[in-house]
Design a protein around this motif. Structure first.
Motif, short mmCIF file in Angstrom:
data_model
loop_
_atom_site.label_atom_id
_atom_site.label_comp_id
_atom_site.label_asym_id
_atom_site.label_seq_id
_atom_site.Cartn_x
_atom_site.Cartn_y
_atom_site.Cartn_z
N GLY A 14 10.92 36.09 96.44
CA GLY A 14 10.92 34.54 95.33
C GLY A 14 11.77 35.01 94.61
O GLY A 14 10.32 34.60 93.45
N LYS A 15 12.05 36.34 93.97
CA LYS A 15 12.74 36.37 92.72
C LYS A 15 13.35 35.25 92.20
O LYS A 15 12.69 35.57 90.98
N THR A 16 13.78 34.29 92.41
CA THR A 16 14.99 32.99 92.05
C THR A 16 13.98 31.99 91.20
O THR A 16 13.71 32.33 89.39
N PRO A 17 12.87 31.81 91.68
CA PRO A 17 11.60 31.16 90.68
C PRO A 17 10.85 31.45 90.71
O PRO A 17 10.30 31.11 89.15
N THR A 18 11.06 33.20 90.70
CA THR A 18 9.90 33.99 89.51
C THR A 18 11.01 34.05 88.52
O THR A 18 10.21 34.18 87.36
N VAL A 19 12.43 34.38 88.69
CA VAL A 19 12.68 34.25 87.35
C VAL A 19 12.90 33.35 86.33
O VAL A 19 12.65 33.03 85.36
N VAL A 20 13.12 31.71 87.11
CA VAL A 20 12.60 30.65 86.11
C VAL A 20 11.41 30.48 86.27
O VAL A 20 12.20 30.23 84.91
N ALA A 21 10.58 31.09 86.45
CA ALA A 21 9.11 30.90 85.95
C ALA A 21 9.30 31.65 84.56
O ALA A 21 8.31 30.73 83.07
N LEU A 22 9.36 32.91 84.84
CA LEU A 22 9.19 33.76 83.57
C LEU A 22 9.98 33.43 82.53
O LEU A 22 9.92 32.81 81.20
N VAL A 23 11.35 32.60 82.97
CA VAL A 23 12.73 32.59 81.61
C VAL A 23 11.87 31.00 81.32
O VAL A 23 11.78 30.85 79.83
N ARG A 24 11.43 30.70 81.48
CA ARG A 24 10.73 29.29 81.24
C ARG A 24 9.57 29.09 80.09
O ARG A 24 9.12 28.45 79.32
N ASP A 25 8.66 30.01 80.85
CA ASP A 25 7.71 30.44 79.89
C ASP A 25 8.39 31.84 78.66
O ASP A 25 7.34 31.27 77.45
N LEU A 26 8.97 31.96 78.63
CA LEU A 26 9.27 32.77 77.36
C LEU A 26 9.62 31.92 76.71
O LEU A 26 10.30 31.89 74.98
N ALA A 27 10.65 31.05 76.93
CA ALA A 27 11.52 29.22 75.75
C ALA A 27 10.54 28.85 75.54
O ALA A 27 10.17 28.46 74.01
N ARG A 28 9.66 28.65 76.17
CA ARG A 28 8.17 28.05 75.87
C ARG A 28 7.75 28.56 74.31
O ARG A 28 7.12 27.76 73.87
N ARG A 29 7.29 30.12 74.91
CA ARG A 29 6.35 30.79 73.55
C ARG A 29 7.97 31.07 72.35
O ARG A 29 7.34 32.10 71.53
N GLY A 30 9.05 30.97 72.95
CA GLY A 30 10.16 30.48 71.12
C GLY A 30 10.80 31.79 71.15
O GLY A 30 11.79 31.94 70.37
N ARG A 31 11.25 32.22 71.87
CA ARG A 31 11.84 33.16 72.58
C ARG A 31 13.39 32.47 73.25
O ARG A 31 13.65 31.29 74.01
N ARG A 32 14.18 33.63 73.09
CA ARG A 32 15.60 32.82 73.84
C ARG A 32 16.41 33.67 74.76
O ARG A 32 16.94 34.45 74.02
N PRO A 33 15.73 33.32 76.16
CA PRO A 33 16.36 34.42 77.27
C PRO A 33 17.18 33.70 77.99
O PRO A 33 18.08 32.91 77.42
N ALA A 34 18.16 34.95 78.65
CA ALA A 34 19.49 34.74 79.41
C ALA A 34 18.84 35.36 80.61
O ALA A 34 18.17 36.94 80.46
N VAL A 35 19.25 35.21 81.07
CA VAL A 35 19.66 35.66 82.86
C VAL A 35 20.65 37.42 83.76
O VAL A 35 21.52 36.62 82.82
N LEU A 36 20.61 38.02 83.42
CA LEU A 36 21.32 38.64 84.22
C LEU A 36 21.50 38.90 85.54
O LEU A 36 20.09 39.24 86.15
N THR A 37 22.37 38.85 86.40
CA THR A 37 22.82 38.45 87.78
C THR A 37 23.91 39.01 88.64
O THR A 37 25.09 38.57 87.29
#
Length: 337
Positions: free
Chosen positions: A51-74
């Motif tokens: 479940g790595k991809t769903p977890t990455v999606v969930a964490l990125v969305r949560d970070l964005a909701r909190r005002g951060r500007r996340p990016a994914v390295l893959t």
């Protein structure tokens, strides 16, 4: 003599090589790189889907909701191209052969979030920072020791937590269980409704990593994409379906469909990261018609299908059992406002 018996003598050599590599990084014999932004690594200890991809999606969305500007390295495992690719939302997608299936899935589900696809994660991180990122999420990063991280999240699948407790060929462990001690936290994914598996898995984790906190999450469906548009997951209740997927642990997808009330009349599983051909799709449709079923697949598989595929697609997201990712972010003060 079977293949497993023939390869079994190689297990000690594989184990020694894995341990030596980790020790070389730990002792500074192999150089690590500190990127100028916080890094959150999401990885696992086993081969196959945790479940790595769903977890990455969930964490990125949560970070964005909190005002951060996340990016994914893959890395973009399974793609045919070698050059780096930067994806930034559904309007800037590359062919799956160039970007890889998981990066494309993340780009579709994270509009506007930079997805840096690069085997050189240091270079990918610098590219993402240049695109405006102020926090980096390192996909499949537990074994990618070259990049230093502020949070090292290790995922464990509740349905198959420890890969048979053995390295290949007897089991599916990428590293010995003692490697769990490197983690900042262990996230037990795909928990059932009553989270009964959490305490027994946490007990094993504590044997090898007594100081590492253990958290839990469920894989929850968020919507079903149909040819007529998105629908709530309840549309699958009582529906006869023909499931197909090329993921690490496809039986978990079938279990999810049954939990949603679908009748799985047939299933066709492919190797992980399989690129579906026109012939595959014709066979899938033929099998679905034979059973009077709707063909249904995962979001990871959908990016490898033509636009007019007519297949139902189940999108899922990892949801913390406590209802919040706060216990995770509290491990790294300052990571969220």
């Amino acid at each position: 003599m079977g293949m497993e018996q023939m390869l079994r003598p190689l297990t000690p050599a594989y184990s020694a090589a894995v341990r030596a590599r980790a020790a070389a990084y730990r002792r500074g014999l192999l150089r690590t790189v500190r990127l100028p932004r916080p890094v959150i690594s999401v990885g696992n200890l086993t081969f196959g889907g945790t479940g790595k991809t769903p977890t990455v999606v969930a964490l990125v969305r949560d970070l964005a909701r909190r005002g951060r500007r996340p990016a994914v390295l893959t890395r973009g495992y399974g793609r045919k191209a070698k050059e780096p690719v930067l994806l930034a939302g559904p309007d800037a997608l590359a062919p799956v052969e160039r970007a890889g299936d998981e990066p494309l899935e993340m780009a579709r589900r994270l509009p506007g979030v930079p997805i840096a696809v690069d085997a050189d994660r240091v270079r990918g991180g610098r590219t993402a920072i240049g695109a405006g990122a102020d926090v980096l999420v390192l996909d499949d990063g537990f074994q990618h020791l070259r990049v230093e991280r502020d949070l090292d999240l290790l995922l464990v699948d509740a349905g198959d937590p420890f890969g048979g407790h053995a390295l290949p060929p007897r089991g599916r462990l990428r590293e010995p269980l003692s490697a769990m001690a490197r983690a900042s936290a262990v996230l037990v994914t795909k928990l059932g409704p009553k989270t009964a598996e959490l305490s027994s898995i946490a007990h094993v984790v504590q044997l090898y990593a007594p100081d590492v906190p253990v958290l839990g999450a469920r894989l929850e469906p968020v919507r079903v994409l149909t040819p007529d548009g998105p629908e709530p997951p309840a549309i699958l209740e009582g529906r006869t379906v023909m499931a197909f997927a090329g993921v690490g642990r496809p039986e978990a997808f079938e279990e999810l469909l049954r939990e949603l009330g679908a009748e799985v009349a047939a299933a066709r599983w492919f190797p992980d990261h399989h690129h579906h051909t026109a012939r595959d799709l014709r066979r899938i449709r033929r099998l679905a018609r034979r059973h009077g079923a709707v063909p249904v697949t995962t979001a990871k598989d959908a990016v490898k299908l033509p636009a007019d595929h007519g297949v139902w697609v189940v999108e899922v997201e990892m949801v913390p059992v406590d209802g919040s990712w706060d216990p995770l972010w509290e491990l790294v003060p300052g990571i969220v406002p």
